[in-house]
Motif scaffolding. Structure first.
Motif, PDB file in Angstrom:
ATOM      1  N   MET A  48       0.812  -1.203   0.000  1.00  0.00           N
ATOM      2  CA  MET A  48       0.000   0.000   0.000  1.00  0.00           C
ATOM      3  C   MET A  48       0.846   1.252   0.000  1.00  0.00           C
ATOM      4  N   GLY A  49       2.055   1.160  -0.583  1.00  0.00           N
ATOM      5  CA  GLY A  49       2.943   2.300  -0.543  1.00  0.00           C
ATOM      6  C   GLY A  49       3.394   2.727  -1.914  1.00  0.00           C
ATOM      7  N   SER A  50       4.330   3.676  -1.917  1.00  0.00           N
ATOM      8  CA  SER A  50       4.940   4.176  -3.156  1.00  0.00           C
ATOM      9  C   SER A  50       6.150   3.319  -3.433  1.00  0.00           C
ATOM     10  N   HIS A  51       6.190   2.651  -4.556  1.00  0.00           N
ATOM     11  CA  HIS A  51       7.165   1.592  -4.729  1.00  0.00           C
ATOM     12  C   HIS A  51       7.905   1.703  -6.058  1.00  0.00           C
ATOM     13  N   ALA A  52       9.120   1.139  -6.060  1.00  0.00           N
ATOM     14  CA  ALA A  52       9.885   1.041  -7.296  1.00  0.00           C
ATOM     15  C   ALA A  52      10.741  -0.202  -7.207  1.00  0.00           C
ATOM     16  N   ALA A  53      11.067  -0.806  -8.329  1.00  0.00           N
ATOM     17  CA  ALA A  53      11.851  -2.038  -8.334  1.00  0.00           C
ATOM     18  C   ALA A  53      13.298  -1.728  -8.020  1.00  0.00           C
TER      19      ALA A  53
ATOM     20  N   THR B 167       3.185   7.985  -1.826  1.00  0.00           N
ATOM     21  CA  THR B 167       2.000   7.318  -2.360  1.00  0.00           C
ATOM     22  C   THR B 167       0.797   8.233  -2.485  1.00  0.00           C
ATOM     23  N   ALA B 168       0.666   9.185  -1.575  1.00  0.00           N
ATOM     24  CA  ALA B 168      -0.528  10.032  -1.555  1.00  0.00           C
ATOM     25  C   ALA B 168      -0.738  10.778  -2.864  1.00  0.00           C
ATOM     26  N   GLY B 169       0.339  11.042  -3.581  1.00  0.00           N
ATOM     27  CA  GLY B 169       0.214  11.749  -4.845  1.00  0.00           C
ATOM     28  C   GLY B 169      -0.554  10.969  -5.893  1.00  0.00           C
TER      29      GLY B 169
ATOM     30  N   VAL C 131      -0.179  15.744   0.261  1.00  0.00           N
ATOM     31  CA  VAL C 131       0.715  14.718  -0.276  1.00  0.00           C
ATOM     32  C   VAL C 131       2.099  14.900   0.345  1.00  0.00           C
ATOM     33  N   GLY C 132       2.982  13.973   0.035  1.00  0.00           N
ATOM     34  CA  GLY C 132       4.334  14.047   0.568  1.00  0.00           C
ATOM     35  C   GLY C 132       5.385  13.912  -0.511  1.00  0.00           C
TER      36      GLY C 132
ATOM     37  N   LEU D 135      11.793   0.563   4.435  1.00  0.00           N
ATOM     38  CA  LEU D 135      11.224   1.109   5.670  1.00  0.00           C
ATOM     39  C   LEU D 135      10.601   2.457   5.307  1.00  0.00           C
ATOM     40  N   GLN D 136       9.381   2.383   4.769  1.00  0.00           N
ATOM     41  CA  GLN D 136       8.737   3.529   4.139  1.00  0.00           C
ATOM     42  C   GLN D 136       7.828   4.260   5.124  1.00  0.00           C
ATOM     43  N   ASN D 137       8.005   5.571   5.192  1.00  0.00           N
ATOM     44  CA  ASN D 137       7.227   6.430   6.089  1.00  0.00           C
ATOM     45  C   ASN D 137       6.786   7.638   5.276  1.00  0.00           C
ATOM     46  N   GLU D 138       5.491   7.988   5.360  1.00  0.00           N
ATOM     47  CA  GLU D 138       4.954   8.934   4.391  1.00  0.00           C
ATOM     48  C   GLU D 138       3.699   9.626   4.919  1.00  0.00           C
ATOM     49  N   SER D 139       3.091  10.441   4.068  1.00  0.00           N
ATOM     50  CA  SER D 139       1.852  11.121   4.437  1.00  0.00           C
ATOM     51  C   SER D 139       0.695  10.131   4.419  1.00  0.00           C
ATOM     52  N   ALA D 140      -0.313  10.404   5.256  1.00  0.00           N
ATOM     53  CA  ALA D 140      -1.421   9.478   5.453  1.00  0.00           C
ATOM     54  C   ALA D 140      -2.252   9.306   4.188  1.00  0.00           C
ATOM     55  N   LEU D 141      -2.804   8.091   4.032  1.00  0.00           N
ATOM     56  CA  LEU D 141      -3.693   7.788   2.914  1.00  0.00           C
ATOM     57  C   LEU D 141      -5.152   7.775   3.334  1.00  0.00           C
ATOM     58  N   GLU D 142      -5.425   7.861   4.632  1.00  0.00           N
ATOM     59  CA  GLU D 142      -6.777   7.891   5.164  1.00  0.00           C
ATOM     60  C   GLU D 142      -6.848   8.938   6.261  1.00  0.00           C
ATOM     61  N   GLY D 143      -8.058   9.417   6.530  1.00  0.00           N
ATOM     62  CA  GLY D 143      -8.238  10.385   7.601  1.00  0.00           C
ATOM     63  C   GLY D 143      -7.686  11.748   7.254  1.00  0.00           C
ATOM     64  N   PRO D 144      -7.527  12.591   8.264  1.00  0.00           N
ATOM     65  CA  PRO D 144      -7.060  13.956   7.991  1.00  0.00           C
ATOM     66  C   PRO D 144      -5.612  13.986   7.517  1.00  0.00           C
ATOM     67  N   GLY D 145      -5.307  14.969   6.684  1.00  0.00           N
ATOM     68  CA  GLY D 145      -3.933  15.185   6.285  1.00  0.00           C
ATOM     69  C   GLY D 145      -3.162  15.909   7.372  1.00  0.00           C
TER      70      GLY D 145
END
Length: 303
Positions: free
Chosen positions: A1-6, A112-114, A121-122, A271-281
């Motif tokens: 459920m994140g922003s990913h690349a190979a 991912t939020a973008g 977004v982040g 170890l991905q840490n980012e802006s929320a995808l649910e709830g308030p920004g």
């Protein structure tokens, strides 16, 4: 459920072990001890606070990082766009063992939020979100402090990658983590991703509970597994990925197990840490912090 690349390839030393029999079954599943108390279901018994050191069951330890004795100031995780997403990736601002062992998503990559149409977004900024140093009690920790500028710009996010396990097939991945400064709008999704496959553990908004997810290769309904407790308490989290199986653990207790579409290709641990995808920004001017007191990872192999 994140922003990913190979990520790129890296050959790993195989593990060689003998017949496992009942011994392996006993550590892969939660069983009572001789005294009747439950024993950790985690293969390495990593339920407590101490960094596990050494091989266990079918797993060969390739990374044991406790962050003790080290200081990596803000700004050092910079210039990370060298051979990005390959085993040769590095951050030019790091030196010594940290340059050898750690990489981060480069400054400017979107989170991912973008892709989800979120109002907030982040953008990844390892240079002003990641540091290493001692806590008040002297315990060494990696700190991930994400923040949103007061002018309402994008969240400064962070994804760090242990290079020792980039593009490794199967394995065991553990850490001890706590959100020490929570705020709405910030989350983690520590993951293995690629080729339509995804395993996320731990994942969730930092103001909520720990959760794990498995997205089977080739599609199908995701497996969602609530964890035990909140991000704001210390927890030992582990993912065990073996042929045909993925298991998720929190403090030694198995919280999820799936056999559907388990990846059988090399993947990197992010170890991905980012802006929320649910709830308030995240609110303008806000910040939140995650601390990691140790990270351990293991290869998997057989005769």
């Amino acid at each position: 459920m994140g922003s990913h690349a190979a990520a790129g390839r890296r050959r790993r030393r195989p593990v060689v072990f003998g017949a496992l029999g009942a011994t392996l079954l006993g550590v892969l599943f939660c069983v009572p001890s001789a005294g009747g108390a439950p024993v950790s279901a985690d293969a390495c018994r990593t339920a407590g606070s101490a960094l596990p050191v050494g091989d266990c069951g079918p797993f060969w330890q390739v990374l044991a990082e406790d962050f003790d004795g080290d200081r990596v100031p803000l700004g050092a995780f910079s210039d990370c766009d060298h051979h990005a997403d390959t085993s040769a990736a590095y951050c030019g601002g790091l030196d010594g063992s940290y340059r050898d062992n750690w990489w981060a998503y480069p400054t400017g990559w979107p989170d991912t939020a973008g892709d989800r149409g979120r109002d907030v977004v982040g953008v990844y900024h390892p240079e002003d979100t990641v540091s290493v140093g001692p806590a008040a009690d002297g315990d060494g920790r990696m700190r991930i402090r994400m923040w949103r500028p007061a002018d309402g710009g994008p969240v400064h996010a962070s994804a760090v990658v242990p290079r020792a396990v980039m593009q490794m097939k199967y394995g065991k991945y553990s850490a001890r983590v706590k959100v020490t400064e929570p705020a709405p709008g910030y989350k983690s999704a520590w993951l293995h991703y690629g080729g339509g496959c995804e395993m996320d553990h731990p994942e969730g908004e930092w103001t909520g509970p720990l959760t794990a997810f498995h997205h089977p290769c080739g599609g199908g309904e995701q497996g969602a597994y609530p964890g035990a407790g909140s991000w704001t308490d210390w927890h030992t989290v582990s993912t065990e990925w073996t042929p045909g199986h993925v298991r998720f653990f929190v403090d030694g207790r198995e919280v999820g197990h799936d056999t559907r579409g388990v990846p059988d290709r090399p993947l990197s641990w992010v170890l991905q840490n980012e802006s929320a995808l649910e709830g308030p920004g995240a609110a303008p001017g806000s910040s939140a912090r995650l601390e990691i007191t140790w990270v351990a990872a293991y290869a998997y192999g057989w005769k």
